[in-house]
Every structure is written in structure tokens, then in C-alpha cells.
Design an enzyme around this catalytic site. Structure first.
Site, short mmCIF file in Angstrom:
data_model
loop_
_atom_site.label_atom_id
_atom_site.label_comp_id
_atom_site.label_asym_id
_atom_site.label_seq_id
_atom_site.Cartn_x
_atom_site.Cartn_y
_atom_site.Cartn_z
N ASP A 155 14.11 11.85 47.27
CA ASP A 155 14.66 10.67 46.60
C ASP A 155 15.96 10.34 47.34
O ASP A 155 16.91 11.14 47.28
CB ASP A 155 14.92 11.00 45.11
CG ASP A 155 14.55 9.86 44.20
OD1 ASP A 155 14.50 8.71 44.71
OD2 ASP A 155 14.31 10.09 43.00
N CYS A 203 19.98 20.87 37.46
CA CYS A 203 19.84 19.50 36.94
C CYS A 203 20.61 18.51 37.82
O CYS A 203 21.79 18.67 38.07
CB CYS A 203 20.37 19.44 35.52
SG CYS A 203 20.18 17.80 34.78
N ASP A 252 18.13 17.24 44.98
CA ASP A 252 19.09 16.16 45.26
C ASP A 252 20.48 16.71 45.56
O ASP A 252 20.85 17.78 45.06
CB ASP A 252 19.19 15.22 44.05
CG ASP A 252 17.91 14.46 43.81
OD1 ASP A 252 17.27 14.06 44.79
OD2 ASP A 252 17.54 14.27 42.63
N ARG A 268 21.17 15.49 36.96
CA ARG A 268 21.88 14.55 36.09
C ARG A 268 22.95 15.28 35.29
O ARG A 268 23.32 14.88 34.19
CB ARG A 268 20.85 13.86 35.18
CG ARG A 268 21.13 12.40 34.93
CD ARG A 268 19.97 11.73 34.22
NE ARG A 268 18.98 11.24 35.11
CZ ARG A 268 17.68 11.12 34.82
NH1 ARG A 268 17.24 11.47 33.63
NH2 ARG A 268 16.84 10.65 35.70
N ARG A 276 9.07 -1.08 37.40
CA ARG A 276 9.27 0.05 36.48
C ARG A 276 10.75 0.31 36.24
O ARG A 276 11.60 -0.07 37.05
CB ARG A 276 8.57 1.31 36.99
CG ARG A 276 8.89 1.68 38.41
CD ARG A 276 7.67 2.37 39.05
NE ARG A 276 7.99 2.83 40.39
CZ ARG A 276 7.90 2.05 41.47
NH1 ARG A 276 7.55 0.78 41.35
NH2 ARG A 276 8.19 2.54 42.66
N LYS A 290 12.14 6.84 46.65
CA LYS A 290 11.45 8.04 47.16
C LYS A 290 10.74 7.75 48.48
O LYS A 290 10.12 6.70 48.62
CB LYS A 290 10.41 8.50 46.14
CG LYS A 290 11.00 8.93 44.82
CD LYS A 290 9.89 9.30 43.85
CE LYS A 290 10.44 9.49 42.46
NZ LYS A 290 10.96 8.23 41.86
N ARG A 331 15.56 -0.22 38.88
CA ARG A 331 15.78 -0.26 40.32
C ARG A 331 14.55 -0.76 41.06
O ARG A 331 14.63 -1.56 41.96
CB ARG A 331 16.17 1.14 40.82
CG ARG A 331 16.36 1.21 42.30
CD ARG A 331 17.08 2.44 42.74
NE ARG A 331 16.51 3.66 42.23
CZ ARG A 331 17.22 4.70 41.82
NH1 ARG A 331 18.52 4.64 41.83
NH2 ARG A 331 16.63 5.79 41.40
N TYR A 332 13.39 -0.25 40.66
CA TYR A 332 12.15 -0.62 41.34
C TYR A 332 11.58 -1.89 40.71
O TYR A 332 11.88 -2.21 39.56
CB TYR A 332 11.13 0.51 41.21
CG TYR A 332 11.57 1.80 41.86
CD1 TYR A 332 11.67 1.91 43.24
CD2 TYR A 332 11.88 2.90 41.09
CE1 TYR A 332 12.07 3.09 43.84
CE2 TYR A 332 12.27 4.09 41.68
CZ TYR A 332 12.37 4.18 43.06
OH TYR A 332 12.77 5.35 43.63
N CYS A 390 19.01 18.92 25.88
CA CYS A 390 17.82 19.62 26.40
C CYS A 390 17.74 20.99 25.75
O CYS A 390 18.78 21.55 25.37
CB CYS A 390 17.91 19.81 27.92
SG CYS A 390 18.16 18.28 28.82
N CYS A 393 19.00 23.34 32.72
CA CYS A 393 18.57 23.86 34.02
C CYS A 393 19.77 23.78 34.97
O CYS A 393 20.38 22.72 35.10
CB CYS A 393 17.44 23.02 34.58
SG CYS A 393 16.18 22.62 33.36
#
Ligand code: SF4
Length: 377
Positions: free
Chosen positions: A339, A141, A302, A143, A125, A346, A121-122, A134, A138
């Protein structure tokens, strides 16, 4: 300084349910991974679950799985429903709710996917997904639409396609190796992947984003440190959210990574009722710095589906920065960022220190509220 030989620090608070486990097993990340607590019954052996938590363990986990390492469970206060570790790892019924502003893919990562396992996207990077596994899932999360679902995990072909894309795009000089948690991969697979990235001449920076240092610090073995050392320079982005996660095991893992040459930064997610506490964040950041990890970001939570109960007002993040700036080392003051939903990237927020501008005369307030004038030339 904690030496490599002290990596296997034994957790003094090991719950009674694990009393018969040998120190060797407890310090072995494979044992920890294989004995993760995945049901309400298993958790009940370690903490006192409320009825609503029991229900959530069944209903909410249809959407996002439950897994807690024995080590991470050992950090919980067994009788305290407000324990910050518990709130991050034990499902709540609020996960079944959907706020009107919630988005399945809040950062539009899928929209910017350019190869099987890569989001670009950027300008310079990109982000590489390695696995959707994982050590601990969490509850906050962002995602969670994919994480924990092995059927959506990137295949070897996806990873090969991502590396091929990076090879063909010299504008990308920084890749974030993410997931899931890349430290869920074996040392061999990680070594192979990092080797193929390091062989790309224009890829200057490799970042590895992991929460294993927090939830499974036993994963940081000599062999793993050797793998990371081989592919330097490596940045490791950890995800400490609360002082209660700052154990002797975690400190040993940070020291081992730093001794192995990794540059370590922390990315905290701001979570309502868990870490929206400036004094606690200040102490955690000082602990991180002392243990060679630079607090880098505080992320506004988010708007992902099922986690709106974790979201604070923006004012809560600004209050933390206000409480830190000037009162402790600037190294302990992270960037507070939102974000932007939809893939806007961000933006960094901070309290307003510029009070007014009159021509070339600018009036500021400092951290103590005193005003000072700066004249531009
Ligand atoms: S470790 Fe990261 S990817 Fe895995 S569940 Fe936690 S926040 Fe999500």
C-alpha cells in the site's frame, strides 16, 4: 463441518491462571473482553515476561495501549520469547524507535477524509471508521495513531455524516466497515449501522474488516451471525497472521460466519520474525481455505511510526508467493501488495515469470523453473 452448536469449543490449553473460570464464562465474549490483560502484572500470570518486555509494557503503552484477551493469551507459548502470538501482542522497546521513513499516517487516510468517519480515495469504494476499540491491540497496527484512543473515536454524528455522504455519492458501490474493530460494537449498534448502509441502493458491497475472529472468536455468536445475515451480501475480511492463531475456536467462528452467508477473505500482514516463513504461510492458507476463508492479501508492513521492527524486505513477500504459486491451489495464493505510502493505493507484486520477449515470442519460466514459449498472434 463445524456446526453452530459447536461454537463454544473449549480451549484445551487454557492457562492455569484461568483454571477456575467456568466454561460458560470462557466462551462468553463479554467475559473475555472484560478480563483482558492490560498490564505487565496481569500478563505475568500467564507468560514469563522478560525485563525488557516489562519495561516496554510501561513505556510503549504510553503511545499505544496494551490489551490481550485471555483467549489470545492462551495461544501463547509461556516460556518462548519468540512465540508468534506473543510478538504480535506484547509491547517491545523497539516501538519507541522512529525510522526516518516512518509516517504517522502512512496511507494518508486523514488527508482523504471526506466526512467525519469516512475516507474516500478510490473511485468506487470508501472506508468507514466505526470505533477505535479492539479486543487485542496488535503491536503492528498501522492505525496506531488513533486506535486505542477513545477520545479520537468517531461519534454518532460522524457516523451519520459518513452515511449521508455515501447516500449522496452514487459512484461508491463498495464500503469497507473498519476501525479499530467493528465487532467491538454491540450487535444493536452494528445492526443499525449495517441497516443504514444497506438502505443505500447503490451500495452493492459491504465489507466488514475484523480481527476478532482471530483474537476473540467467541464474539461470533448466533446473534451476531443473525445481524450479518440480515444485511447480506456481507464480505468479512479477517486478519490471520500465523498458523498458531488457527485454533478450533477460530475455525468454529469461520464456519458460523460462512453458514450465515458471509463471504470470508483473509488479509495477512507480513511481519519480520513472525510470518516471513513461506512454509508456515502455505499451511496457514490451506487451513484457512479448508475453513471457508479465502487468503486474499499479504500486505507489506506499512511504514507507520513505531513498527519498523516488523518490516521485512520486499524480497521476503516475493519469496512467499514464489513458494506458493504452482505448489498449492491457486485459491491459497493471495495477492502480495504494497500500500503505497502517501495514499498511492495498492500495487500487487509477484515474482517475474516472463523471462524475455522477442517480437511476438514470449519466453516464460514456470514454478519449477522450466522454460516455455508462448507465441502471440
Ligand atoms: S485489530 Fe486491527 S485496528 Fe485493531 S489493533 Fe489490530 S490491526 Fe489495529
Amino acid at each position: 463441518m463445524v456446526a453452530m452448536s459447536e461454537l463454544s469449543v473449549i480451549n484445551a490449553r487454557r492457562p492455569a491462571a484461568f483454571a477456575a473460570v467456568s466454561d460458560e464464562e470462557w466462551s462468553d465474549w463479554r467475559w473475555q473482553h472484560a478480563h483482558r490483560l492490560r498490564t505487565a502484572e496481569a500478563l505475568s500470570a500467564v507468560i514469563r515476561l522478560r525485563d525488557d518486555e516489562r519495561q516496554a509494557c510501561e513505556r510503549a503503552t504510553e503511545r499505544f495501549p496494551l490489551a490481550v484477551t485471555p483467549y489470545y493469551a492462551s495461544l501463547m507459548r509461556p516460556d518462548d520469547p519468540g512465540c508468534p502470538i506473543r510478538l504480535q501482542a506484547i509491547p517491545r522497546l523497539a516501538e519507541l524507535e522512529r525510522h526516518p521513513s516512518d509516517l504517522a499516517d502512512p496511507l494518508a487516510e486523514d488527508e482523504h477524509r471526506v466526512a467525519g468517519a469516512l475516507t474516500h480515495r478510490y473511485p468506487d469504494r470508501a472506508m468507514l471508521y466505526t470505533t477505535h476499540s479492539c479486543a487485542v491491540y496488535c503491536r503492528h497496527c498501522n492505525r496506531r495513531r488513533k486506535v486505542g484512543d477513545p477520545t479520537s473515536a468517531p461519534s454518532k454524528d460522524d457516523l451519520r455524516a459518513a452515511v449521508a455522504y455515501l447516500r449522496q455519492h452514487p459512484e461508491v458501490r463498495d464500503v469497507l466497515v473498519s476501525g479499530g474493530d467493528p465487532l467491538s460494537l454491540s450487535d444493536e449498534r452494528l445492526d443499525e449501522l449495517l441497516g443504514s448502509l444497506r438502505a443505500i441502493p447503490h451500495l452493492e458491497i459491504i465489507r466488514v474488516a475484523t480481527r476478532a475472529v482471530v483474537t476473540l472468536p467467541q464474539r461470533v455468536t448466533r446473534d451476531l451471525v443473525g445481524v450479518l445475515r440480515r444485511h447480506q451480501p456481507i464480505y468479512v475480511a479477517t486478519h490471520f497472521n500465523h498458523l498458531a492463531e488457527c485454533s478450533s475456536e477460530a475455525a468454529a467462528a469461520l464456519y458460523a460466519l460462512a453458514d450465515g452467508g458471509a463471504v470470508i477473505v483473509n488479509q495477512m500482514v507480513l511481519l519480520k520474525g513472525i510470518n516471513d516463513d513461506p512454509a508456515m504461510v502455505g499451511r496457514m492458507n490451506q487451513w484457512l481455505l479448508k475453513n471457508r476463508c479465502r487468503p486474499y492479501y499479504i500486505f507489506q508492513c506499512d511504514p507507520a511510526v513505531g513498527i519498523s521492527h516488523f518490516r521485512t524486505p520486499i524480497a521476503a513477500g516475493l519469496e512467499i508467493i514464489e513458494a506458493l504459486r504452482g505448489f498449492t491451489s491457486g485459491l491459497a495464493v493471495p495477492h502480495y501488495v504494497v500500500d503505497l505510502p502517501g495514499g498511492g493505493g495498492k500495487v500487487s507484486l509477484q515474482p517475474e515469470y516472463l523471462l524475455r520477449r522477442e517480437g511476438k515470442r514470449l519466453t516464460f519460466r514456470n514454478y519449477l523453473g522450466k522454460t516455455f514459449v508462448y507465441d502471440e498472434v
